[in-house]
Design an enzyme around this catalytic site. Structure first.
Site, mmCIF file in Angstrom:
data_model
loop_
_atom_site.group_PDB
_atom_site.id
_atom_site.type_symbol
_atom_site.label_atom_id
_atom_site.label_comp_id
_atom_site.label_asym_id
_atom_site.label_seq_id
_atom_site.Cartn_x
_atom_site.Cartn_y
_atom_site.Cartn_z
ATOM 1 N N THR A 143 -31.762 -11.153 21.248
ATOM 2 C CA THR A 143 -31.371 -10.241 22.314
ATOM 3 C C THR A 143 -31.725 -10.795 23.779
ATOM 4 O O THR A 143 -32.402 -11.714 23.964
ATOM 5 C CB THR A 143 -32.402 -8.972 22.138
ATOM 6 N N ASP A 144 -30.836 -10.101 24.736
ATOM 7 C CA ASP A 144 -31.032 -10.502 26.086
ATOM 8 C C ASP A 144 -32.343 -10.232 26.547
ATOM 9 O O ASP A 144 -32.711 -10.866 27.624
ATOM 10 C CB ASP A 144 -30.036 -9.810 27.005
ATOM 11 N N GLU A 145 -33.015 -9.496 25.883
ATOM 12 C CA GLU A 145 -34.659 -8.832 26.367
ATOM 13 C C GLU A 145 -35.475 -10.304 26.217
ATOM 14 O O GLU A 145 -36.574 -10.099 26.913
ATOM 15 C CB GLU A 145 -34.871 -7.780 25.558
ATOM 16 N N TYR A 182 -41.965 -5.786 21.559
ATOM 17 C CA TYR A 182 -40.359 -6.105 20.808
ATOM 18 C C TYR A 182 -39.703 -7.289 21.361
ATOM 19 O O TYR A 182 -39.589 -8.378 20.531
ATOM 20 C CB TYR A 182 -39.455 -4.912 21.265
ATOM 21 N N LYS A 184 -39.090 -10.919 19.337
ATOM 22 C CA LYS A 184 -37.818 -11.609 19.064
ATOM 23 C C LYS A 184 -37.818 -12.919 19.585
ATOM 24 O O LYS A 184 -37.047 -13.894 18.903
ATOM 25 C CB LYS A 184 -36.756 -10.735 19.731
#
Ligand code: NAD
Ligand code: DAU
Length: 335
Positions: free
Chosen positions: A125-127, A149, A153
């Site tokens: 994810t970009d997060e 989260y 990741k």
């Protein structure tokens, strides 16, 4: 015959990708493996069950015995399986560490010990980059995740990269921006707001509503994922984003307009803890492989709204039971 294993294929993006594979690679044998957590729904792929090349296994990516049995039988793996909701990671992080880090490591170990697997694509994810107020992150930028989260990741990404460096395990990583489209669990902002408005309920907008997200139509993500799986360079990371940046307030106004509801349906609530202000990724690396997003943002949001209007039987049961309990807890924390 080529066999593809899709883990987390009963969730939102995984089910859309499984359908994409059945359309674009009908000759592939497809195995969907999913634990069927609250977010996993076999209904999401019910149209695939009569396909002779399709099989489903209810299972956990953390189950070492199961993963060690299945992985040597497949050529490609795409790992969508994860705990994915930021708010849940803030209240209960444990499951995130288990599935997102340990589960991914479990698959990596099985791939390392099998000579059959040609490519293992980890869906990230970009997060993982954290928030960026100006400009866009490139794939080699350092990671600064904010939530349990995104930290879990990021942990999985680092394990994948370490396996490439150490063992030449054939990994690839995608880091995409926020997806929207059909079959998204109604805890995420777009399906939550759309289904609330259909039910004539208010929508809880966090903080000042000025956080920015880049909205990617799930079908465009599937095209990118499939291209990277087949043509990406092993050991590499690819960002996927649409460049459709809007604030949550702008997004909410658009949804209100499409559903013909007044602004009084917005309920300002307490901000998310550690709420990332803006995500933005530079996708020139993927674009150089020939990918570009095809969806028109407003048109695809309109189609998405229409899908939730036409599929109440899909989301209504999801908004009762466990979901109601979860929301009661969430709302208690809100002002
Ligand atoms: P989702 O929550 O809709 O689905 C997750 C799926 O994984 C569910 O079917 C669930 O049952 C399954 N699962 C969970 N734990 C499992 C386990 N231990 N073993 C096997 N299956 C398990 O998620 P999504 O939104 O479709 O996201 C899919 C992937 O894409 C995730 O890895 C997520 O981090 C990533 N991602 C999502 C977005 C987005 O906007 N939704 C954006 C970027 C990246
Ligand atoms: O950026 C990719 C990520 O996008 C994925 O990795 C995650 O799995 C996915 O859940 C998503 O994370 P976000 O936190 O950005 O998505 P969410 O839909 O939860 O929230 C989007 C924005 O809307 C965010 O700024 C918080 C805000 N929001 C969300 C909810 C659920 C609200 O204002 N009210 C809400 O009720």
């Amino acid at each position: 015959m080529t066999t593809i294993l899709i883990t987390g294929g009963c969730g939102f993006i995984g089910s859309n990708y499984a359908r994409y594979v059945s359309r674009h690679h009908p000759e592939y044998k497809m195995i969907v493996l999913d634990k069927l957590t609250y977010a996993g729904n076999p209904e999401n792929i019910s149209d695939l069950k009569n396909n002779p090349n399709f099989s489903f296994i209810k299972g956990d990516i953390c189950d070492e015995k199961l993963i060690t049995e299945i992985v040597p039988k497949v050529d490609y793996i795409v790992n969508f399986a994860a705990e994915t909701h930021v708010d849940r990671s803030i209240s209960e992080p444990d499951a995130f560490i288990k599935t997102d880090i340990f589960g991914t490591h479990n698959i990596l170990e099985a791939v390392r010990n099998s000579s059959n697997v040609k490519r293992f694509l980890q869906i990230s994810t970009d997060e993982v980059y954290g928030s960026i107020l100006e400009g866009s992150f490139r794939e080699d930028d350092p990671l600064e995740p904010s939530s349990p989260y995104s930290a879990s990741k990021a942990g999985a990404d680092l394990m994948c990269l370490a396996y490439w460096t150490t063992y030449k395990t054939p990994i690839l990583i995608t880091r995409s921006s926020n997806n929207y489209g059909p079959y998204q669990y109604p805890e995420k902002v777009i399906p939550l707001f759309v289904t609330n408005l259909i039910e004539n309920k208010q929508v809880p907008l966090y903080g000042d509503g000025l956080n920015v997200r880049d909205w990617l139509y799930v079908e465009d993500n599937c095209v990118g994922i499939d291209l990277i799986l087949h043509e990406g360079k092993l050991g590499e990371i690819y960002n996927i984003g649409a460049g459709e940046e809007v604030t949550n307030l702008e997004l909410t106004h658009l949804l209100l307009e499409m559903l013909d509801k007044p602004k009084s349906m917005i309920r300002p609530v307490e901000d998310r803890k550690g709420h990332d202000r803006r995500y933005s990724v530079d996708c020139s690396k993927l674009r150089s492989l020939g990918w570009k997003p095809l969806a028109d943002f407003k048109e695809s949001i309109k189609q998405t709204v229409a899908w939730y209007q036409a599929n109440r039987a899909w989301w209504e049961p999801l908004k009762s039971g466990e979901f109601k309990e979860y929301y009661k807890k969430q709302y208690r924390q809100m002002v």
